[in-house]
Scaffold this motif. Structure first.
Motif, PDB file in Angstrom:
ATOM      1  N   HIS A 311      -8.584   5.256 -67.307  1.00 35.97           N
ATOM      2  CA  HIS A 311      -8.491   6.725 -67.242  1.00 35.97           C
ATOM      3  C   HIS A 311      -9.280   7.290 -68.421  1.00 35.97           C
ATOM      4  CE1 HIS A 311      -6.671  10.749 -67.266  1.00 35.97           C
ATOM      5  NE2 HIS A 311      -6.046  10.471 -66.128  1.00 35.97           N
ATOM      6  N   HIS A 312     -10.400   7.967 -68.142  1.00 38.11           N
ATOM      7  CA  HIS A 312     -11.115   8.705 -69.192  1.00 38.11           C
ATOM      8  C   HIS A 312     -11.941   9.809 -68.555  1.00 38.11           C
ATOM      9  CE1 HIS A 312     -15.020   6.792 -68.378  1.00 38.11           C
ATOM     10  NE2 HIS A 312     -14.475   5.599 -68.495  1.00 38.11           N
ATOM     11  N   GLY A 313     -12.526  10.652 -69.388  1.00 39.81           N
ATOM     12  CA  GLY A 313     -13.140  11.888 -68.916  1.00 39.81           C
ATOM     13  C   GLY A 313     -14.360  11.722 -68.039  1.00 39.81           C
ATOM     14  N   VAL A 334       2.490  -1.288 -64.539  1.00 37.92           N
ATOM     15  CA  VAL A 334       1.052  -1.353 -64.773  1.00 37.92           C
ATOM     16  C   VAL A 334       0.738  -0.811 -66.162  1.00 37.92           C
ATOM     17  CG1 VAL A 334       0.491  -1.120 -62.332  1.00 37.92           C
ATOM     18  CG2 VAL A 334       0.641   0.923 -63.762  1.00 37.92           C
ATOM     19  N   THR A 335      -0.482  -1.055 -66.592  1.00 37.99           N
ATOM     20  CA  THR A 335      -0.970  -0.552 -67.879  1.00 37.99           C
ATOM     21  C   THR A 335      -2.246   0.240 -67.638  1.00 37.99           C
ATOM     22  OG1 THR A 335      -0.013  -2.332 -69.201  1.00 37.99           O
ATOM     23  CG2 THR A 335      -1.948  -1.231 -70.107  1.00 37.99           C
ATOM     24  N   ILE A 336      -2.313   1.445 -68.213  1.00 41.29           N
ATOM     25  CA  ILE A 336      -3.535   2.254 -68.130  1.00 41.29           C
ATOM     26  C   ILE A 336      -4.261   2.183 -69.460  1.00 41.29           C
ATOM     27  CG2 ILE A 336      -4.519   4.551 -67.829  1.00 41.29           C
ATOM     28  CD1 ILE A 336      -2.306   5.312 -66.019  1.00 41.29           C
ATOM     29  N   CYS A 337      -5.525   1.772 -69.431  1.00 44.66           N
ATOM     30  CA  CYS A 337      -6.398   1.828 -70.603  1.00 44.66           C
ATOM     31  C   CYS A 337      -7.048   3.208 -70.597  1.00 44.66           C
ATOM     32  CB  CYS A 337      -7.458   0.735 -70.533  1.00 44.66           C
ATOM     33  SG  CYS A 337      -6.756  -0.931 -70.431  1.00 44.66           S
ATOM     34  N   THR A 338      -6.946   3.934 -71.699  1.00 46.98           N
ATOM     35  CA  THR A 338      -7.320   5.343 -71.674  1.00 46.98           C
ATOM     36  C   THR A 338      -7.882   5.801 -73.008  1.00 46.98           C
ATOM     37  OG1 THR A 338      -6.475   7.564 -71.130  1.00 46.98           O
ATOM     38  CG2 THR A 338      -5.003   6.110 -72.347  1.00 46.98           C
ATOM     39  N   THR A 339      -8.368   7.025 -73.027  1.00 48.89           N
ATOM     40  CA  THR A 339      -8.827   7.678 -74.261  1.00 48.89           C
ATOM     41  C   THR A 339      -7.883   8.860 -74.504  1.00 48.89           C
ATOM     42  OG1 THR A 339     -10.363   9.027 -72.970  1.00 48.89           O
ATOM     43  CG2 THR A 339     -11.216   6.962 -73.888  1.00 48.89           C
ATOM     44  N   SER A 340      -8.396   9.945 -75.032  1.00 55.16           N
ATOM     45  CA  SER A 340      -7.550  11.105 -75.314  1.00 55.16           C
ATOM     46  C   SER A 340      -7.121  11.837 -74.045  1.00 55.16           C
ATOM     47  CB  SER A 340      -8.280  12.081 -76.240  1.00 55.16           C
ATOM     48  OG  SER A 340      -9.497  12.508 -75.657  1.00 55.16           O
ATOM     49  N   GLN A 356      -2.432   1.108 -79.557  1.00 56.15           N
ATOM     50  CA  GLN A 356      -3.555   1.847 -80.129  1.00 56.15           C
ATOM     51  C   GLN A 356      -4.523   0.839 -80.725  1.00 56.15           C
ATOM     52  OE1 GLN A 356      -4.628   5.242 -80.504  1.00 56.15           O
ATOM     53  NE2 GLN A 356      -6.414   4.150 -81.282  1.00 56.15           N
ATOM     54  N   ILE A 357      -5.733   0.781 -80.160  1.00 56.16           N
ATOM     55  CA  ILE A 357      -6.765  -0.107 -80.704  1.00 56.16           C
ATOM     56  C   ILE A 357      -7.470   0.611 -81.842  1.00 56.16           C
ATOM     57  CG2 ILE A 357      -8.888  -1.361 -80.197  1.00 56.16           C
ATOM     58  CD1 ILE A 357      -7.924  -1.693 -77.344  1.00 56.16           C
ATOM     59  N   ASP A 358      -7.380   0.037 -83.044  1.00 63.53           N
ATOM     60  CA  ASP A 358      -7.888   0.659 -84.266  1.00 63.53           C
ATOM     61  C   ASP A 358      -7.168   1.988 -84.517  1.00 63.53           C
ATOM     62  OD1 ASP A 358      -9.574  -1.451 -84.836  1.00 63.53           O
ATOM     63  OD2 ASP A 358     -11.264  -0.587 -83.767  1.00 63.53           O
ATOM     64  N   ALA A 359      -7.612   2.714 -85.524  1.00 67.06           N
ATOM     65  CA  ALA A 359      -6.919   3.946 -85.908  1.00 67.06           C
ATOM     66  C   ALA A 359      -7.551   5.137 -85.210  1.00 67.06           C
ATOM     67  CB  ALA A 359      -7.003   4.139 -87.418  1.00 67.06           C
ATOM     68  N   PRO A 360      -6.747   6.072 -84.697  1.00 64.69           N
ATOM     69  CA  PRO A 360      -7.331   7.330 -84.210  1.00 64.69           C
ATOM     70  C   PRO A 360      -7.892   8.125 -85.381  1.00 64.69           C
ATOM     71  CG  PRO A 360      -4.935   7.459 -84.204  1.00 64.69           C
ATOM     72  CD  PRO A 360      -5.289   6.050 -84.581  1.00 64.69           C
ATOM     73  N   PHE A 361      -8.603   9.216 -85.078  1.00 59.27           N
ATOM     74  CA  PHE A 361      -9.249   9.999 -86.130  1.00 59.27           C
ATOM     75  C   PHE A 361      -8.277  10.925 -86.855  1.00 59.27           C
ATOM     76  CE2 PHE A 361     -12.832   9.397 -83.035  1.00 59.27           C
ATOM     77  CZ  PHE A 361     -13.539   8.492 -83.806  1.00 59.27           C
ATOM     78  N   THR A 362      -7.168  11.299 -86.194  1.00 56.47           N
ATOM     79  CA  THR A 362      -6.306  12.325 -86.764  1.00 56.47           C
ATOM     80  C   THR A 362      -4.834  11.944 -86.671  1.00 56.47           C
ATOM     81  OG1 THR A 362      -6.079  13.511 -84.656  1.00 56.47           O
ATOM     82  CG2 THR A 362      -7.938  14.135 -86.067  1.00 56.47           C
ATOM     83  N   VAL A 363      -4.038  12.501 -87.576  1.00 59.78           N
ATOM     84  CA  VAL A 363      -2.584  12.365 -87.494  1.00 59.78           C
ATOM     85  C   VAL A 363      -2.089  12.989 -86.197  1.00 59.78           C
ATOM     86  CG1 VAL A 363      -0.389  12.995 -88.571  1.00 59.78           C
ATOM     87  CG2 VAL A 363      -2.329  12.330 -90.012  1.00 59.78           C
ATOM     88  N   SER A 364      -2.699  14.108 -85.816  1.00 65.02           N
ATOM     89  CA  SER A 364      -2.308  14.782 -84.579  1.00 65.02           C
ATOM     90  C   SER A 364      -2.432  13.856 -83.378  1.00 65.02           C
ATOM     91  CB  SER A 364      -3.170  16.035 -84.377  1.00 65.02           C
ATOM     92  OG  SER A 364      -2.864  16.680 -83.165  1.00 65.02           O
ATOM     93  N   SER A 365      -3.551  13.132 -83.272  1.00 62.22           N
ATOM     94  CA  SER A 365      -3.733  12.198 -82.154  1.00 62.22           C
ATOM     95  C   SER A 365      -2.694  11.084 -82.198  1.00 62.22           C
ATOM     96  CB  SER A 365      -5.139  11.590 -82.186  1.00 62.22           C
ATOM     97  OG  SER A 365      -6.071  12.454 -81.592  1.00 62.22           O
ATOM     98  N   PHE A 366      -2.449  10.552 -83.388  1.00 61.28           N
ATOM     99  CA  PHE A 366      -1.428   9.509 -83.525  1.00 61.28           C
ATOM    100  C   PHE A 366      -0.086   9.993 -82.989  1.00 61.28           C
ATOM    101  CE2 PHE A 366       2.008   8.469 -86.706  1.00 61.28           C
ATOM    102  CZ  PHE A 366       2.471   7.339 -86.048  1.00 61.28           C
ATOM    103  N   LEU A 367       0.327  11.190 -83.385  1.00 60.29           N
ATOM    104  CA  LEU A 367       1.627  11.711 -82.958  1.00 60.29           C
ATOM    105  C   LEU A 367       1.655  11.973 -81.456  1.00 60.29           C
ATOM    106  CD1 LEU A 367       2.358  14.180 -85.897  1.00 60.29           C
ATOM    107  CD2 LEU A 367       3.381  11.938 -85.517  1.00 60.29           C
ATOM    108  N   GLN A 368       0.554  12.527 -80.924  1.00 56.87           N
ATOM    109  CA  GLN A 368       0.515  12.797 -79.493  1.00 56.87           C
ATOM    110  C   GLN A 368       0.588  11.494 -78.690  1.00 56.87           C
ATOM    111  OE1 GLN A 368       0.895  16.709 -79.344  1.00 56.87           O
ATOM    112  NE2 GLN A 368       0.364  15.609 -77.498  1.00 56.87           N
ATOM    113  N   ARG A 369      -0.141  10.481 -79.145  1.00 61.61           N
ATOM    114  CA  ARG A 369      -0.164   9.213 -78.418  1.00 61.61           C
ATOM    115  C   ARG A 369       1.177   8.501 -78.533  1.00 61.61           C
ATOM    116  NH1 ARG A 369      -6.480   7.251 -79.615  1.00 61.61           N
ATOM    117  NH2 ARG A 369      -7.368   9.202 -78.794  1.00 61.61           N
ATOM    118  N   MET A 370       1.758   8.555 -79.708  1.00 62.67           N
ATOM    119  CA  MET A 370       3.097   7.997 -79.880  1.00 62.67           C
ATOM    120  C   MET A 370       4.089   8.711 -78.956  1.00 62.67           C
ATOM    121  SD  MET A 370       5.229   6.010 -81.585  1.00 62.67           S
ATOM    122  CE  MET A 370       5.299   5.687 -83.325  1.00 62.67           C
TER     123      MET A 370
END
Length: 750
Positions: A311-313, A334-340, A356-370
């Motif tokens: 799933h990506h844009g 199932v597992t979905i491999c995705t971006t933002s 999460q593969i490697d670190a996201p760019f922002t704390v906001s992204s981390f919290l949203q993904r969590m």
């Protein structure tokens, strides 16, 4: 009267039927703010805390008590998928109220849109791009549609805070309000806001109202969090160096085994997703494609059914919606491999964990993904998987630092220690958006005098930093390139070249886009790619590999058929924006001893290696690091935009005097170069130059016109240069940081 008693009876009945024993704190606070004030309201609370119901229960109650004569509430969301999801929820809430709920975007049928146009009422859900199209093509109908608009709800408002899309949204609301003669209250919703005061000011911009920001006492947040590190080839960091370290163990034993030759990090993900419903987040579409293809290959090697979706844009709507529908099914493991694209608040059922593969760019992204996991009273769960190649034997010191590991720890610790999240970007000169709104206003309103056009565009609150002189320069340029045409009466209309831009559906959005080609296999539309390869070459998309059969360059279509294998994908650049606060916390990590409980064995060992190396080399203490001979590195611990300013400052202001050559930057971590001067000279010249007044325009190269935002290439060169210098180069933060180096007496350390 308490909030529950104030709700309409059918809302009270809905709450009873939902089995709620009491209102949540956010619902009580939102009700008080919406019922008892006339201000805008910002609701910030954790994911799945009930923000949608908290805002809409009182709005629906007020609309039922005094029905509006037009659309009464406009709901703006960043994604069509989020609108579709909330459309179902709001219809459930409003089913007994007689209040209509409409949604409007590219996938909604014309018949549904016509019905709304004929009977505007209730709640309209829309994306910024569709609202732009509505203002452009249905300009004369806006008073009829929104003449009694009372509320604008902006969902996931944090996603609008740091770029032109947020500015566009504010401009659209203000333009619509002027046309309809209304001043609706704005309600902002988000789970990831740090500086609520700054976001409240952003929300209220141009309304003449203040913003109520309820203080909501949430319950204790429980996370299941782990972080593991893998070198892409053995040996791993913990194999010898850290024998006996008592790090936190993997939360559970693997449910399956990856093939023996598997990539260690992806093998770890493969082993811990089987028999679970998961998301795997990557930071780019290219990585997402490779990860999906690799995990599917492991399924094939193990002779088991494929359990990985993508799933990506750049994927087609059919691929994205199919993945969403499958994972929503209760019995679907199932597992979905995705971006933002799955980062925001779409309800896709009860997910057990996110990777999460490697670190996201922002704390906001981390919290949203969590926050995608742990719904329905289960703890949120995220497994970080940090991947890294072994450094070559002759690699220079900065290349040996585990930057992504440090970044991931810093993101987590900043939130745990300070509840810090990235603030809005303010003080910009958004010339690209100014072009867009100028053309949209002129195309929708017809012929206008220059003064009338300026009064409609330049007075929009988001353009307060742009002068009338700058606007005049823009208009003269657009006339010269036929994007605007001057009439015999001295009025302005859209020119022939401008019509080609405005009449393209891509005009509705202001985010940067690459030229794309649709990819098709027989009747299936797979998605889009950039720069199609020659016929018979291979491309990667939708988690598979395809051979190109034909490229139709006139229609921008690539025809292909599937083959096996894995190759890299390319979808265009995806620059990350990392805040200085994150880099500073990364620096502090290197000089602390604390080991955090979520770090697993390999991550503990790799962090210890980095700390030992920093202690021996002085890495992270001095900004200038000698690498041998005339080679040096500057490690500034600055965010993306301040780092960019420093890079240019060193090149243009200090470089000629110090003989700096061979610049090699890995933004925003370090800059390498050769220098024909001593370290003492470096600090002396640095001090002389940084104490001068620095005009950001002097950090541009001769005749440079950097293309950063979508319409920068259509601006006059002087505005492109000015916008980049004043909005992108963070000279103030760069200067503040360099002065702190000198205050800390760095020169005496050499």
């Amino acid at each position: 009267m308490d909030t529950f008693s104030r709700y309409s009876p059918f809302i009270q009945q809905y709450i009873y039927q939902s089995g709620w024993n009491q209102l949540r704190a956010i619902q009580a606070a939102a009700g008080d703010a919406i019922f008892n004030t006339d201000d805008n309201v910002l609701l910030s609370a954790s994911t799945a805390s009930g923000k949608t119901e908290a805002s809409f229960f009182p709005i629906i109650t007020l609309m039922q008590e005094d029905p509006p004569t037009s659309i009464g509430c406009l709901y703006i969301a960043p994604l069509k998928a989020l609108i579709n999801d909330q459309f179902i929820r709001l219809n459930d809430i409003c089913s007994e109220s007689g209040i209509a709920v409409w949604h409007w975007h590219g996938d909604v049928s014309p018949s549904r849109k016509k019905k709304m146009m004929d009977h505007p009422s209730g709640i309209l859900q829309i994306t910024p791009e569709s609202l732009e199209a509505m203002l452009l093509h249905r300009h004369s109908q806006i008073p009829h549609l929104f003449g009694d608009l009372r509320f604008v709800v902006i969902d996931e408002i944090h996603s609008f805070l740091r770029g032109d899309r947020g500015g566009q949204t504010l401009c659209l609301i203000e333009r619509l309000s002027r046309l309809a003669g209304v001043n609706p209250r704005r309600i902002g919703l988000s789970a990831t806001i740090g500086d609520t005061q700054a976001v409240g000011e952003f929300l209220s911009d141009g309304t003449g109202r203040g913003t109520v920001i309820p203080r909501i006492q949430g319950g204790e947040i429980k996370w299941r969090l782990s972080m593991q590190h893998f070198f892409n080839q053995d040996p791993q960091a913990s194999s010898k160096e850290m024998a006996g370290i008592n790090a936190m163990e993997v939360p559970e034993a693997p449910t399956d085994k990856a093939p023996e030759a598997a990539d260690p990090g992806l093998g770890y993900i493969f082993e811990h997703t089987r028999s679970h419903k998961c998301l795997v987040f990557s930071n780019s579409r290219e990585e997402c494609e490779v990860v999906t293809s690799t995990l599917r290959q492991y399924c094939e090697v193990k002779h088991e059914p494929d359990r990985f979706l993508i799933h990506h844009g750049n994927l087609s709507v059919s691929y994205r919606e199919s993945a969403e529908d499958i994972i929503k099914q209760e019995d679907s493991l199932v597992t979905i491999c995705t971006t933002s694209t799955l980062e925001l608040g779409i309800d896709i059922g009860r997910l057990e964990r996110a990777f999460q593969i490697d670190a996201p760019f922002t704390v906001s992204s981390f919290l949203q993904r969590m926050g995608r996991t742990g719904r329905r009273d289960a703890p949120s769960e995220m497994w970080f998987v940090m991947r890294e190649d072994h450094a070559e034997a002759r690699a220079l010191l900065p290349e040996t630092i585990p930057w992504k590991l440090l970044q991931g720890i810093a993101l987590i610790q900043l939130y745990l220690e300070e509840k810090w999240v990235e603030p809005p970007r303010t003080g910009r000169m958004p010339f690209s958006l100014l072009y867009h709104q100028t053309m949209s206003t002129l195309a929708s309103g017809g012929e206008m005098t220059p003064a009338e056009l300026a009064s409609r565009v330049l007075t929009l609150a988001y353009f307060r930093n742009i002068s009338s002189d700058d606007f005049r320069v823009l208009l003269h340029h657009l006339i010269s390139i036929d994007h605007i045409q001057k009439t015999e009466n001295g009025g302005l209309i859209v020119g022939l070249a401008g019509e080609r831009v405005v009449n393209n559906y891509k005009f509705y959005g202001v985010f940067q886009e690459n030229e794309e080609y649709s990819v098709r296999c027989e009747s299936e539309e797979l998605g889009t790619i950039v720069k199609p390869p020659p016929i018979k070459d291979k491309i990667a998309i939708a988690g598979r590999v395809w051979v190109v059969e034909e490229v139709d360059r006139n229609r921008h279509v690539v025809y292909c058929h599937p083959v096996k294998g894995i190759i890299p994908a390319y979808f265009g650049e995806e620059p990350g924006d990392i805040n200085t606060k994150i880099l500073e916390r990364m620096q502090a990590l290197l000089h602390q001893d604390e080991l955090y409980p979520y770090l697993l064995k390999n991550a503990v060992a790799r962090l210890k290696q980095a700390r030992d190396g920093a202690l021996r080399s002085g890495f992270g203490i001095k900004p200038l690091l000698p690498l041998g001979g005339r080679m040096y590195a500057v490690i500034p611990w600055l965010g993306s935009y301040a780092f960019l300013a420093l890079e240019r400052f060193l090149r243009l202001k200090c470089g000629p005097q110090l003989g700096l050559k061979g610049f090699n930057s890995r933004r925003p971590y370090y800059i390498q170069f050769t220098m024909n001067a001593s370290e003492e000279d470096f600090y002396r010249i640095l001090k002389e130059e940084i104490n001068k007044d620095i005009d950001p325009m002097t950090l541009l190269y001769p005749k440079e016109a950097p293309i950063f935002d979508k319409y920068d290439d259509l601006l006059p060169e002087e505005l492109t240069r000015k916008g980049f210098a004043m909005s992108i180069l963070d000279v103030q933060e760069m200067k503040q940081s360099v002065l702190s180096w000198l205050d800390n007496d760095c020169a005496k350390l050499v």
